[in-house]
Design a protein around this motif. Structure first.
Motif, PDB file in Angstrom:
ATOM      1  N   HIS A  96      17.039  23.077  55.303  1.00 50.82           N
ATOM      2  CA  HIS A  96      18.085  24.103  55.287  1.00 50.82           C
ATOM      3  C   HIS A  96      17.682  25.300  54.418  1.00 50.82           C
ATOM      4  O   HIS A  96      17.887  26.449  54.809  1.00 50.82           O
ATOM      5  CB  HIS A  96      19.413  23.522  54.792  1.00 50.82           C
ATOM      6  CG  HIS A  96      20.449  24.575  54.626  1.00 50.82           C
ATOM      7  ND1 HIS A  96      21.032  25.212  55.714  1.00 50.82           N
ATOM      8  CD2 HIS A  96      20.960  25.165  53.519  1.00 50.82           C
ATOM      9  CE1 HIS A  96      21.864  26.126  55.261  1.00 50.82           C
ATOM     10  NE2 HIS A  96      21.851  26.124  53.940  1.00 50.82           N
ATOM     11  N   PHE A  97      17.106  25.021  53.262  1.00 55.66           N
ATOM     12  CA  PHE A  97      16.691  26.118  52.369  1.00 55.66           C
ATOM     13  C   PHE A  97      15.669  27.007  53.080  1.00 55.66           C
ATOM     14  O   PHE A  97      15.738  28.239  53.010  1.00 55.66           O
ATOM     15  CB  PHE A  97      16.081  25.568  51.065  1.00 55.66           C
ATOM     16  CG  PHE A  97      17.070  24.895  50.136  1.00 55.66           C
ATOM     17  CD1 PHE A  97      18.404  24.707  50.487  1.00 55.66           C
ATOM     18  CD2 PHE A  97      16.654  24.437  48.880  1.00 55.66           C
ATOM     19  CE1 PHE A  97      19.302  24.081  49.620  1.00 55.66           C
ATOM     20  CE2 PHE A  97      17.540  23.819  48.007  1.00 55.66           C
ATOM     21  CZ  PHE A  97      18.867  23.635  48.381  1.00 55.66           C
ATOM     22  N   LEU A  98      14.722  26.373  53.784  1.00 53.20           N
ATOM     23  CA  LEU A  98      13.695  27.136  54.509  1.00 53.20           C
ATOM     24  C   LEU A  98      14.323  27.990  55.602  1.00 53.20           C
ATOM     25  O   LEU A  98      14.036  29.181  55.729  1.00 53.20           O
ATOM     26  CB  LEU A  98      12.711  26.179  55.184  1.00 53.20           C
ATOM     27  CG  LEU A  98      11.491  25.695  54.422  1.00 53.20           C
ATOM     28  CD1 LEU A  98      10.655  24.803  55.329  1.00 53.20           C
ATOM     29  CD2 LEU A  98      10.650  26.858  53.906  1.00 53.20           C
ATOM     30  N   GLU A  99      15.211  27.340  56.394  1.00 51.20           N
ATOM     31  CA  GLU A  99      15.819  28.053  57.514  1.00 51.20           C
ATOM     32  C   GLU A  99      16.711  29.206  57.045  1.00 51.20           C
ATOM     33  O   GLU A  99      16.927  30.152  57.773  1.00 51.20           O
ATOM     34  CB  GLU A  99      16.650  27.075  58.379  1.00 51.20           C
ATOM     35  CG  GLU A  99      15.737  26.165  59.195  1.00 51.20           C
ATOM     36  CD  GLU A  99      16.468  25.005  59.888  1.00 51.20           C
ATOM     37  OE1 GLU A  99      15.777  24.219  60.545  1.00 51.20           O
ATOM     38  OE2 GLU A  99      17.715  24.880  59.728  1.00 51.20           O
ATOM     39  N   SER A 100      17.199  29.101  55.805  1.00 52.30           N
ATOM     40  CA  SER A 100      18.059  30.171  55.282  1.00 52.30           C
ATOM     41  C   SER A 100      17.222  31.260  54.631  1.00 52.30           C
ATOM     42  O   SER A 100      17.778  32.178  54.036  1.00 52.30           O
ATOM     43  CB  SER A 100      19.023  29.624  54.237  1.00 52.30           C
ATOM     44  OG  SER A 100      19.665  28.510  54.725  1.00 52.30           O
ATOM     45  N   GLY A 101      15.913  31.101  54.661  1.00 52.95           N
ATOM     46  CA  GLY A 101      15.032  32.135  54.105  1.00 52.95           C
ATOM     47  C   GLY A 101      14.963  32.128  52.586  1.00 52.95           C
ATOM     48  O   GLY A 101      14.575  33.135  51.980  1.00 52.95           O
TER      49      GLY A 101
END
Ligand SMILES: C[S@@+](CC[C@H](N)C(=O)[O-])C[C@H]1O[C@@H](n2cnc3c(N)ncnc32)[C@H](O)[C@@H]1O
Length: 320
Positions: A96-101
């Motif tokens: 999730h952290f990655l996908e949220s940039g």
């Protein structure tokens, strides 16, 4: 020239075993559960229906990942995890952290090199965009080495109710040591297993399939393998208790008979009386007021609690 033989210095493991088995009551530290076999058995425990802890924390991350990232509220950070294990639950947050940039680097710390190697491999396959640097070693040694480094704020994860392995006093001193390695504004996301129906707690550590028993007895197998001990595994019995007042679930290995065990690395024999117990693990359960006072006593301010639907478990976000 002198020909005096100096005995080999004892490893930290051997020293701890000597101290633990020489005391009253006898103790073996649960930190030594995790050899290669222990890592595998713990992964099996996490998949048992009775072991609610994993499912609860997984549910919290799946349902609240946006809120967790929002509450962290940092543009850039180093994400450190103490005792990462197989990182199964952490991956939900990482994805999730990655996908949220979010701009972060993940640095899992673990004393078990096997588990870290497997974690890094699986992260490379599942989340190739993630920046990972695994750090083998003891939490504090590694945290201390990272002190001040990089200048980016730190978010420390201490998940899976690992804090429950400490008594209340030990938890304060552990958390104070973590706080001492952090800067004001750094965050700690910490998991606590909460006080609940005692029957639910007891079942989690006393499964009918005997996986927990095998996990605890593996500690004796490890002593046999690594320290040349001659524990007979069938000579000991896994026993679990839960005290709803103190919130302490405790695991023991109880000697089924009067017996002597020799440990080659210590060149010493230990006598166990029939039904004498070895204290092997504490899993302390907290109430909300207890954990809030723990935060305050150890130099943190509670920012937000994230609960599972049943209210069995909480991941609490603290600010240094
Ligand atoms: C109970 S497992 C939990 C794994 C994971 N955090 C979870 O919630 O599923 C504890 C992990 O902490 C590691 N560990 C225990 N004591 C440690 C220490 N002093 N320093 C570094 N790692 C440690 C063990 O090797 C193990 O992988």
């Amino acid at each position: 020239m002198s020909t005096t033989h100096h005995p080999q210095p004892l490893t930290a493991f051997a020293r701890d075993v000597l101290q633990g088995l020489s005391g009253t009551p006898r103790k073996l530290s649960s930190r030594y559960f995790y050899d290669e076999q222990g890592d595998k058995l713990f992964q099996q425990i996490m998949r048992m229906p009775e072991y609610y802890l994993t499912d609860c924390e997984l549910e919290i991350f799946e349902r609240r990942k946006e809120d967790i990232l929002r509450a962290i509220g940092l543009e850039q950070f180093q994400l450190l995890e103490l005792g990462a294990g197989d990182g199964m639950k952490t991956k939900v947050l990482l994805r999730h952290f990655l996908e949220s940039g979010a701009d972060f680097r993940y640095q899992p710390i673990d004393i078990s090199p096997n588990v870290l190697m497997e974690l890094e491999e699986s992260l490379r396959a599942e989340l190739p965009a993630l920046q990972v640097k695994s750090l083998p070693g003891d939490y504090f040694k590694v945290l201390h080495e990272l002190r001040g480094g990089g200048g980016q704020p730190k978010v420390v994860l201490f998940l899976g109710a690992n804090i429950g392995n400490y008594t209340r006093e030990e938890a304060v001193s552990f958390l104070r040591s973590v706080a001492a390695e952090l800067n004001p504004g750094d965050r700690l996301l910490i998991g606590f297993d909460l006080k609940k129906d005692p029957a639910v707690v007891l079942d989690a550590y006393n499964d009918p399939a005997g996986v927990t028993a095998a996990f605890n007895l593996n500690l004796l197998r490890r002593l046999n393998r690594e320290l040349g001990a001659n524990f007979e595994l069938q000579g000991f019995k896994h026993w679990e208790t839960y005290n709803p007042l103190s919130g302490e679930a405790k695991s023991y290995l109880v000697s089924r008979k009067d017996q002597h065990v020799f440990i080659k690395a210590l060149n010493r024999s230990f006598h166990f009386e029939a039904w004498e117990a070895i204290d092997v693990e504490l899993s302390k359960k907290y109430s909300i007021s207890e954990l809030e006072s723990l935060a305050e006593q150890s130099g943190f301010a509670v920012q937000e609690h994230f609960f599972d639907r049943k209210g069995y478990f909480v991941d609490s976000l603290w600010r240094r």
